[in-house]
Design a protein around this motif. Structure first.
Motif, PDB file in Angstrom:
ATOM      1  N   HIS A 191      -4.029  -9.237  -3.972  1.00 46.77           N
ATOM      2  CA  HIS A 191      -3.833  -7.995  -4.723  1.00 46.77           C
ATOM      3  C   HIS A 191      -2.806  -7.159  -3.954  1.00 46.77           C
ATOM      4  O   HIS A 191      -3.138  -6.557  -2.938  1.00 46.77           O
ATOM      5  N   ASN A 193      -1.341  -4.388  -4.417  1.00 44.84           N
ATOM      6  CA  ASN A 193      -1.566  -2.953  -4.184  1.00 44.84           C
ATOM      7  C   ASN A 193      -2.518  -2.736  -3.000  1.00 44.84           C
ATOM      8  O   ASN A 193      -2.335  -1.825  -2.189  1.00 44.84           O
ATOM      9  N   ARG A 197      -1.594  -0.809   0.554  1.00 47.98           N
ATOM     10  CA  ARG A 197      -2.459   0.286   1.023  1.00 47.98           C
ATOM     11  C   ARG A 197      -3.023  -0.019   2.414  1.00 47.98           C
ATOM     12  O   ARG A 197      -2.934   0.798   3.330  1.00 47.98           O
TER      13      ARG A 197
END
Lengths: 436, 67
Positions: A191, A193, A197
């Motif tokens: 993932h 994202n 992060r």
């Protein structure tokens, strides 16, 4: 008064192997060409640090915490650059290896201590490299009794040719093979994202800050910065005979190596993250590779096992060389990859002994491999601060280096902070030793 | 009118004339300034402490088995 040594001409063997001089007109072309000629020690030392132990630690970090620990790698990027830049600078300024400098400037006691410390730690680390070859080869269907001795013979043949450049070119090619980790990470479909992060924003792990989490963070630090790297890069820079004017290129080489190794380390965490997302329990990277086949197909399994072997091969040649160079420097023996085995027998014997004794131990039935693997992590964690203290003291040796080559004030602030953090992590490790 | 840029010769470090390095031969041991002395003392204390910790963690399980 400072006595300077002058070596007037290159050895015949070196001239035979080195590429001819190039003539260019554009300054940028000259810079680019010089960079490619200087490049090597920085990239190799950084990427070889992604050895079998690193594959195990990074994939474990991913398999147990997903992408959560990526920020640790991001923090380690400048740290490994700052430490290795000092080593490259010292190697270029003195033209000598790290062990030789400690012996000469701090005396026999500290010289022998550093050498013994390095040899013990290196030997244990080499055992873990061959243990990884053993594991990965058996999962690929190759019997360890064939894979381990074959690797040892190939690794010995790699250096016994008496050509620094031949060794360097082959090892750089092996380093670049590590780009396969990026493909594997992509195949694992993380993932993105979450990746972005967790790379830039530290967060509390699921389950809180447990002892296992603390050990894993210390393991990541210990995996990314290891004592042998200091000895290896300085000796390598000296053996490659980098010139004063090469410093900026050597720095760039080190920076490129640092970025590459952290990116590859990150890719290893993403492969581990695939196991985390699919609920696969982590035992070791080889078992994880087999379990991931169900989700990523045979490519992922085979690539992971082959890259484990590549990591172990890279680690073995560089770690054994750091042992051989350091031993040769302290004993005053000829110690150069430019020399044929008959010209530097001690140097090659130490290299061969390091490789074959570690390979032999792995093949011993019921050898305490798990104890050795944990021992390596503990010992490396405990010994790293002392290795960096000597580096820092040598870089402040103005009598030897003068103001031009010694650390600047800001270097010292950064490096003493790194030393303090490493001491702190070692104390945490020492008070909570893991047990096999 | 065109100007010709000067030629630049790029040599591999292994092919170039070797430089005089700061080998420190004849310098002997490093001068022990108070900060160097303090750092080496701290290092000795650290190493003794770590050796003690290691010994304790190795001996402790054996003592535990005895009870």
């Amino acid at each position: 008064m400072l006595q300077l040594r002058y070596r007037s001409s290159n050895a015949e063997g070196v001239q035979r192997a080195a590429p001819p001089a190039r003539i260019v007109r554009a300054p940028w072309k000259a810079s680019l060409l010089t960079f490619f000629m200087v490049m090597g020690p920085g990239l190799i030392v950084m990427e070889a640090d992604n050895d079998a132990g690193a594959v195990s630690t990074y994939t474990q970090a991913g398999a147990q915490y997903g992408t959560h620990l990526l920020w640790v790698l991001f923090l380690l990027l400048p740290i490994c650059y700052f430490v290795q830049e000092m080593v490259a600078r010292l190697g270029i300024a003195t033209g000598q290896g790290h062990a030789a400098m400690i012996y000469r400037r701090f005396g026999k006691w500290w010289g022998i201590f550093s050498l013994v410390d390095l040899q013990v730690l290196n030997f244990l680390t080499l055992v873990t490299e061959f243990a990884a070859i053993n594991l990965a080869a058996s999962k690929l269907g190759v019997a360890p009794i064939i894979a381990v001795p074959t690797s040892a013979v190939a690794l010995t043949a790699l250096v016994f040719t008496g050509s620094y450049l031949r060794w360097e070119r082959i090892v750089i090619a092996l380093c670049l093979l590590d780009m396969a980790w990026f493909v594997m990470a992509y195949v694992c479909a993380p993932h993105w994202n979450h990746v972005m992060r967790d790379t830039f924003v530290p967060s509390k792990p699921l389950g809180g800050f447990t002892q296992d989490w603390v050990f894993l963070v210390i393991g990541l630090v210990g995996t990314t910065i290891a004592p042998w790297q200091l000895f290896f890069q300085q000796s390598c820079v000296a053996d490659k005979r980098l010139r004063f004017a090469d410093l900026k290129f050597a720095r760039l080489d080190t920076a490129v190596g640092a970025v590459f190794t952290i990116l590859v380390g990150g890719a290893m965490i993403l492969v581990g993250d695939a196991a985390y997302r699919h609920g696969i329990k982590f035992e070791d990277p080889a078992k994880m590779a087999v379990a991931l086949e169900a989700f990523g197909g045979p490519f992922l399994k085979n690539a992971l096992l082959l890259m484990m072997i590549n990591a172990a091969v890279l680690g073995t040649t560089t770690i054994s060389l750091s042992s051989a160079w350091a031993y040769g420097e302290v004993m005053g023996w000829p110690h150069s990859l430019h020399k044929k085995p008959k010209e530097a027998p001690g140097f090659y014997i130490v290299y061969g002994l390091a490789v074959f004794s570690a390979a032999g131990l792995v093949l011993v039935p019921r050898a305490p491999l798990q104890t050795i693997i944990i021992g390596v992590q503990v010992l490396a964690g405990l010994m790293l601060p002392s290795a960096i203290v000597f580096l820092q003291l040598l870089l402040n040796d103005r009598e030897l280096l003068g103001d031009e080559w010694a650390n600047k004030r800001w270097n010292n602030w950064v490096n003493w902070t790194i030393v303090a953090v490493l001491f702190l992590l070692s104390m945490v490790l020492a008070t909570h030793f893991p047990t096999p | 009118m065109t100007t010709t840029r000067p030629e630049i010769t790029v040599r591999h470090p292994l092919l170039d004339e070797q430089e005089t390095k700061l080998t420190g031969e004849g310098l002997g041991l490093m001068k022990m300034s108070p900060s160097v002395r303090a750092m080496l003392l701290l290092l000795r204390v650290y190493l003794v402490l770590m050796a003690g910790m290691l010994l304790y963690h190795m001996v402790q399980p054996m003592l535990g088995k005895g009870h």
